[in-house]
Every structure is written in C-alpha cells, then in structure tokens.
Design an enzyme around this catalytic site. Structure first.
Site, mmCIF file in Angstrom:
data_model
loop_
_atom_site.group_PDB
_atom_site.id
_atom_site.type_symbol
_atom_site.label_atom_id
_atom_site.label_comp_id
_atom_site.label_asym_id
_atom_site.label_seq_id
_atom_site.Cartn_x
_atom_site.Cartn_y
_atom_site.Cartn_z
ATOM 1 N N HIS A 1 -15.439 -3.476 0.742
ATOM 2 C CA HIS A 1 -15.547 -2.853 -0.577
ATOM 3 C C HIS A 1 -16.988 -2.512 -0.947
ATOM 4 O O HIS A 1 -17.229 -1.872 -1.971
ATOM 5 C CB HIS A 1 -14.941 -3.807 -1.615
ATOM 6 C CG HIS A 1 -14.581 -3.165 -2.917
ATOM 7 N ND1 HIS A 1 -15.274 -3.411 -4.080
ATOM 8 C CD2 HIS A 1 -13.609 -2.289 -3.239
ATOM 9 C CE1 HIS A 1 -14.731 -2.713 -5.066
ATOM 10 N NE2 HIS A 1 -13.723 -2.020 -4.588
ATOM 11 N N TYR B 1 -12.713 -9.710 -1.181
ATOM 12 C CA TYR B 1 -13.323 -8.383 -1.096
ATOM 13 C C TYR B 1 -14.782 -8.572 -0.701
ATOM 14 O O TYR B 1 -15.459 -9.452 -1.219
ATOM 15 C CB TYR B 1 -13.312 -7.666 -2.446
ATOM 16 C CG TYR B 1 -12.001 -7.060 -2.884
ATOM 17 C CD1 TYR B 1 -10.785 -7.496 -2.374
ATOM 18 C CD2 TYR B 1 -11.977 -6.060 -3.842
ATOM 19 C CE1 TYR B 1 -9.590 -6.947 -2.806
ATOM 20 C CE2 TYR B 1 -10.783 -5.504 -4.285
ATOM 21 C CZ TYR B 1 -9.598 -5.946 -3.768
ATOM 22 O OH TYR B 1 -8.422 -5.406 -4.193
ATOM 23 N N ARG C 1 -11.826 -4.367 -13.851
ATOM 24 C CA ARG C 1 -10.716 -5.252 -13.502
ATOM 25 C C ARG C 1 -11.226 -6.687 -13.625
ATOM 26 O O ARG C 1 -12.228 -7.040 -13.010
ATOM 27 C CB ARG C 1 -10.224 -5.009 -12.073
ATOM 28 C CG ARG C 1 -9.711 -3.599 -11.798
ATOM 29 C CD ARG C 1 -9.095 -3.501 -10.402
ATOM 30 N NE ARG C 1 -8.952 -2.138 -9.946
ATOM 31 C CZ ARG C 1 -7.920 -1.348 -10.240
ATOM 32 N NH1 ARG C 1 -6.962 -1.807 -11.017
ATOM 33 N NH2 ARG C 1 -7.865 -0.109 -9.774
ATOM 34 N N ARG D 1 -6.190 1.671 -12.882
ATOM 35 C CA ARG D 1 -4.798 1.833 -12.452
ATOM 36 C C ARG D 1 -4.150 0.512 -12.059
ATOM 37 O O ARG D 1 -4.693 -0.255 -11.276
ATOM 38 C CB ARG D 1 -4.711 2.815 -11.281
ATOM 39 C CG ARG D 1 -3.287 3.127 -10.847
ATOM 40 C CD ARG D 1 -3.275 4.153 -9.751
ATOM 41 N NE ARG D 1 -3.664 5.467 -10.255
ATOM 42 C CZ ARG D 1 -4.264 6.396 -9.509
ATOM 43 N NH1 ARG D 1 -4.564 6.145 -8.255
ATOM 44 N NH2 ARG D 1 -4.572 7.567 -10.025
ATOM 45 N N ASN E 1 0.826 -1.213 0.000
ATOM 46 C CA ASN E 1 0.000 0.000 0.000
ATOM 47 C C ASN E 1 0.859 1.260 0.000
ATOM 48 O O ASN E 1 0.547 2.252 -0.675
ATOM 49 C CB ASN E 1 -0.913 0.022 1.227
ATOM 50 C CG ASN E 1 -2.061 -0.957 1.133
ATOM 51 O OD1 ASN E 1 -2.258 -1.614 0.107
ATOM 52 N ND2 ASN E 1 -2.828 -1.084 2.200
ATOM 53 N N HIS F 1 -16.488 2.958 -14.485
ATOM 54 C CA HIS F 1 -16.256 2.234 -13.245
ATOM 55 C C HIS F 1 -17.485 1.426 -12.824
ATOM 56 O O HIS F 1 -17.448 0.693 -11.842
ATOM 57 C CB HIS F 1 -15.873 3.240 -12.148
ATOM 58 C CG HIS F 1 -15.353 2.639 -10.891
ATOM 59 N ND1 HIS F 1 -16.059 2.646 -9.701
ATOM 60 C CD2 HIS F 1 -14.190 1.987 -10.618
ATOM 61 C CE1 HIS F 1 -15.351 2.048 -8.761
ATOM 62 N NE2 HIS F 1 -14.215 1.632 -9.286
#
Length: 694
Positions: free
Chosen positions: A600, A476, A383, A413, A56, A443
């Site tokens: 998440h 997640y 993703r 990213r 991170n 997104h």
C-alpha cells in the site's frame, strides 16, 4: 547524445500502447487467486487468499462491471487510452471470469479442502455426517436456524422477493399442496445475514479430535422440507445476486451525511449484475432466476461449492497452518523518551508498517488528548473502523477542552456507514467535524498537533501513505512520518485551512498536494530526468504505488524511456502502461508484489542530478487521485531516512525474485523466479526479519 534520440517519433496516443484499466484490475485479482496455489503460504492462509479473491470479485462486479453496464446501457461510455468500448471490455471480463471461477472452485474442492482434511481441518459434506453429527445438526437447525427463516412461496400473492445484494438464498421446487390448497411448485428461502455461514461442530460429536465445520447451506439443504409441512422439497439450490453498489450522491445537497444514509439503503437493492448459483441447479431454474433479475446467460456463474465463499473466513488453533506471529518494532527514538513529543523533537521519525508499530501515532494522539500544553488537534479521517482508538482519543481531547477539528470523508467506499457514525461520535464530544470539499474526496492522511512551547507555539505532524485504521496497519504496508520540521508543519496547517475554510489554493513550501501541485510536479520531475538522459547524464526513476492510469504521466514515462531513462515501477494493482515495447518503453520495467501483506506504500524517487528526491504520498498515479481528490505528497529530507526508504521501500522490492510478478508488453504477468544459483529473496520476509521483533 542518447542513441534513442535519433529514433522516429511514435504516436504516444495509440490505443495499442495501453492496457484497459478494468482488465488490468482483473489481472490483479487473478494474481491473488494464484496465491492459493503457492505452497510457501501456510494452508489456512492459502484458503484465505482464495476467499480474498472471492471478496475482491464481489467488489469488482459491484463497482467496475456495474459501471460498464451502466455506460453501455446509457451510451455514456467514453473509451480510455486503450480505446476499448464498454461492451468489448464486458465481453472480455465475462470470458476471463468464467474461467477464473472454475479454477477457484477446482482449487477449493480438489486441492485445499483435501489438504486441510489431512491436517485435521474438515468441512463436512452432508453425506459424511455421522449419526451423532446429524442429530446435533437437526437440533441446531430446530433451535437456531428454523425460527429465523422465512420461506416465501411464489404465487400471484407472493411475487418474487426483492433480495438483498450478495445475500445467500435458496430456490426450492416443491411437490404437494399446502394448508390453503396452494400448489405453486416453487419457493425462495433467504438465509438471514444474522446467521453464521460456517458452524464448528462440538468435540463431543466428533471422534477424531479434529476441527470439523459444516456449512449453513448444508443444514438448510438437509432440513428444507421442514419449512413446508405436508409438502416435499424436490430440490434445494443456493444462489445469490450481486448488485450495483456504487453510490450516487448529489454534491449540491444541503446535508451530505443525511443524503448518504439514504443512498446506503439503495446499495442493497441496486441493479443486478451477476447471478451465482449452485452448479447442480437445473437449467430451467437458472433460466427462471435470470429472467427475474433481467440478466443473460453470460451473467450466470455456476459454483461447485458455497456461492458465498467470502463468508468462509475462519481460524483454527493450529499454528503451522497460519503465518507465524510477529511483534512490530517500536523505533529506538520512541522507546528512548517517555514523551512522544520529546522523541519527535530530536528529529524526524519514520515508521514502516506493519513491520514497525503504529502505536507511536496512537500514542501521539493519546498524549495530546491529556497534555495541558496541547491546544488543538487537526486530523483527516478516511477509514478508521468502528472500534477505533483514534476516535477514542479525539473524543477525549474534545471533552478535555482541546480544539479538535476532524475532516471526515463520508464517501470512503464501503466505509460510509462507519464514517457517519464516527462523525456523530466526535460531534457529540464537542469536536468540529467537516466533510471536506464538495466534489473532491479528502484522501490525504494528516494529523497536526498544536502545542505550547515556552512563550510560543510548536506544531507536530504525522503524514502517512495509509489510513488511520489500527486494524489495517497490521497487514497493509505503509509509511508514516512524525515530524516537527517547521516548513512541513506549516504546509500541513495551510492544507487544513484550505479544507475547513475557503480561499485560493495554498502556496506550500515542501508538500505537493492534489488537485493543485502534485500532477504538475510529477510531470516536471519526469521531464527533468528525460532532459538529463538526453544530455547523456544519469537519469533514474523508481516509483511504488497501487495503480497507474493517468494518461499524461504514462506518456511522459514513455518519452523518458525513449530518452534512455531507466524506470522501475512497482505497481500492486492496475497498470495501464505497457512496458518493454521496442522504441517506446524498453527501458521501463513493471512488477507487482503479492504476498502476506497488502502492498500500500506510495513512494516516488527521482535521481534528479544526484539529489535523490524521495517523496511519500497518499496518492496513486490515477486520474481520480491527481485531479478529483485532496492528496498529500511529502518529502523525506533526513539523509538517513531517505537512504532507509530507498533500500527497504524500493530496492528490496526490486530484488524480490519470488513474490514478484513481471508485466509483459502484451498485458500478461509472469511470476519471477530465482536465476540458476540465485537464492530466493522475498521482500516482505526480509523486512520482517530486518524491522520486526520476530
């Protein structure tokens, strides 16, 4: 009338009312680091939290610190709501991170490694190698390491090399002359990324029957002189440099994929922002490296151990050192029917990952790919990963003659390369691939299947808070909704038309979507609760998301608090709002849950005069999500599913008194603890017990 209504108004734009977003993100990383000290986690998982912190922090420097440095150097920095200038933020980041790095290595060397050694997991230092182990290392180095190393002497013909972002390197002072009579006194040895950073010793050279590991850096230290025949290495010190890894792509390019491919290479050699170096490295060599990278003393971070901790991830076959395994549950409606379409026809299906399986979503695609009644599949891909079942089924569908439309976001990213490859695969299979809308990241998480139904057509949709990545669905927390509800499916269809075609913003009946209706709807819902409270009626807001930075929403929440609205925010990461300020935010409580799974889910709940509006979304309450991305926010209409989300998705987390961290008005977090006589309650563990098959 509410008592707060008579209070004097406060300046909602006062910078003192807000927390800097970069410092808030840094606080999240510190909460992750503290998990390495939590004895409720198994030992190997505690080590993993330490490594996650390291990973991170890599991204924090690559993106956030690099951005601040660029703002400071170019004079383009604009203070956020908190009013801090880039140089002020950088100074505070430096102070906090230097302390955090010292704590990180203290936890590793003084707590975790000794505890792991007691459990039979050893990370062996060179001075502890037995004769047999040293001989094995010597052979391994000669056969596997030496052939791929390229030592670089530093002299006028060999300038300081351009080193790849976050690569492991060694600076080596030398005595003597080489075959050409050169005596430069210094060399750089890059460690190729193809080499493992951690090597398990074979059992035959270990007498204890334990798990024994050695670091690649230790191997190179032990045999570095072999790289310089006839010379003597008087030292060997590991280091690595972190670079700016944020991509800048001109939105007016003709081919976004080709432009991104070029930018991906530049990410490896961006401007330097941090130097990590072994803490035993002489100061004059640290100064030399800092000069080469044009960095200052504050940019040097001394490591009491491997400088590339993120590469230490490993596992051992010792169950008690890891989390106990569990099997995600498949919801009863899905188990009951052979066809996923038949299951959805019976009513909406809610999936709560990772406690419940992601397989129904994969099965929907798999069945759609081979079902002759299915005519078209449309999906957004943000993703997915490289080895993706999702891509496999979309390819199959395209090869089977289905109309497959994939909206692939190439600018996700650190997944850009994977997404470019996924887009290529789909195009070769015959799918139509588009890259979303120029200037806006796509997104949203949407899947739409069009299927014949008698003489007509029926739509089936999946909407989610998380990505179509089968790996992350295992750790997640996210919600997904499978539905055939005509209004929702019609809205999803309109958004896909918006993404692939051109025209005015779609008029939607049930969904809210950014950058059009989501932010105005949130403001409207918050204002409704505010008016209810001012009228002395019940008013309540509970929201769960990853980050809160959007100034207008924060100000609306402050006004709601002043009116008497009870507000609970479950914010995993960045939160720029300050709770608990008298006269401003005393009715707002903020908590962050850090545990086994990465939180998440995005859930918005408004009391709304007893209607209980419940929405799930792909969007956080951030400027970028609400104004610069395509996001979807979908209602949960089924009363049973709505109740389930309120209980399991929100109230469980508000009850957590063990893995929750509570935000104070000064920006600090304190860990929640059970009250005297109160039983510990862990939301994630309760969900595992309630939803999974153990």
């Amino acid at each position: 009338m509410n008592a707060n209504a008579n209070q004097p108004s406060m300046d909602l734009s006062n910078p003192d009312n807000y927390i800097n977003r970069e410092l808030s993100l840094l606080q999240f990383n510190l909460r992750v680091l503290e998990q390495a000290m939590d004895e409720r986690h198994p030992l190997m998982e505690r080590l993993n939290f330490l490594l996650i912190f390291s990973s991170n922090m890599d991204e924090f420097f690559e993106i956030r610190v690099a951005g601040l440095r660029n703002q400071m150097e170019t004079g383009t920095g604009t203070p956020g709501p908190d009013g801090m200038l880039p140089q002020e933020v950088l100074a505070e980041i430096s102070r906090i991170t230097h302390e955090a790095v010292q704590r990180q290595y203290h936890i590793l060397q003084d707590i975790l490694l000794p505890a792991l050694a007691e459990e039979g997991v050893h990370f062996l230092r060179r001075e502890h190698w037995t004769e047999a182990q040293a001989e094995w290392v010597k052979k391994y180095f000669r056969d596997q390491v030496y052939p791929v190393l390229t030592p670089i002497a530093l002299d006028p013909a060999h300038p300081f090399p351009r080193l790849v972002n976050k690569s492991l390197n060694f600076i080596v002072p030398l005595d003597g002359k080489d075959a050409f009579g050169r005596s430069t006194g210094l060399a750089i040895v890059p460690a190729p990324r193809s080499l493992p950073r951690l090597i398990r010793l074979p059992d035959e050279v270990c007498e204890n029957g334990d798990d024994n590991f050695i670091f690649l850096s230790s191997m190179i230290h032990a045999h570095v002189s072999d790289l310089f025949p006839g010379m003597k290495a008087t030292g060997c010190y590991q280091f690595r440099v972190t670079r700016n890894a944020d991509l800048e792509v001109d939105e007016d390019v003709e081919d976004l994929a080709s432009a991104l491919k070029g930018e991906l290479l530049s990410r490896r050699y961006g401007d330097e922002v941090r130097l990590e170096v072994a803490d035993n490295c002489p100061q004059h060599l640290i100064d030399y490296l800092l000069e080469q990278f044009e960095l200052g003393q504050v940019d040097a971070y001394k490591a009491n151990g491997p400088v590339n901790l993120a590469r230490m991830f490993t596992s051992v076959n010792r169950p008690r050192l890891h989390y106990p395994p569990f099997t995600p549950r498949v919801p009863a409606p899905v188990r009951k029917y052979e066809s996923i379409f038949d299951a959805i026809d019976q009513g909406d299906i809610l999936l709560h990952h990772p406690f419940e399986s992601f397989s129904p979503v994969v099965n929907l695609l798999a069945e759609a790919a081979r079902d002759p009644k299915v005519l078209a599949i449309k999906q957004t891909l943000y993703r997915t990963g490289t080895n993706s079942e999702i891509l496999d089924h979309l390819e199959t569908a395209a090869r089977n003659g289905k109309e497959v439309i994939a909206v692939v976001e190439l600018r996700a990213r650190f997944d850009e390369e994977s997404n470019i490859e996924g887009a290529r695969r789909l195009q070769e299979a015959g799918a139509i691939v588009v890259y979303g809308v120029v200037g806006y990241k796509t997104h949203s998480k949407m899947l739409l299947v069009l299927r014949r139904d008698g003489d007509g057509m029926k739509r089936y949709a999946h909407l989610g808070t998380g990505n179509y990545h089968t790996k992350t669905t295992k750790f997640y927390t996210d919600y997904g909704l499978l539905t055939a509800e005509p209004g929702i499916c019609q809205d999803v269809h309109k958004i896909f038309q918006e993404l692939t075609g051109m025209g005015k913003a779609a008029r939607l009946k049930q969904l809210k979507h950014a950058p059009f209706t989501l932010h105005p709807s949130l403001m409207e819902w918050i204002e409704f609760e505010t008016e209810q409270a001012r009228a002395g009626k019940p008013a309540r807001i509970i929201a769960k998301f990853n980050s809160l930075t959007e100034e207008h929403i924060m100000q609306a929440l402050y006004r709601a608090s002043q009116a008497g609205v009870e507000i609970d925010l479950i914010v995993r990461g960045i939160c720029c709002l300050r709770p608990g300020i008298p006269g401003l935010s005393e009715n707002i409580r903020v908590r962050s849950i850090i545990g086994r799974f990465l939180e998440h889910t995005r859930i918005y709940h408004f009391h709304h005069a007893g209607e209980d509006l419940v929405y799930c979304a792909s969007a956080d309450w951030m400027d970028r999500n609400l104004f610069n991305r395509v996001e979807t926010c979908f209602p949960v209409n089924d009363p049973k599913l709505k109740k389930q989300i309120l209980e399991e998705g929100l109230h469980f987390y508000l009850r957590d008194n063990t893995q929750a961290w509570l935000l104070s008005a000064d920006g600090s977090y304190r860990r929640a603890e059970p009250a005297p006589g109160e039983e510990p309650f862990l939301a994630q563990q309760a969900l595992l017990e309630a939803l999974s098959n153990g």
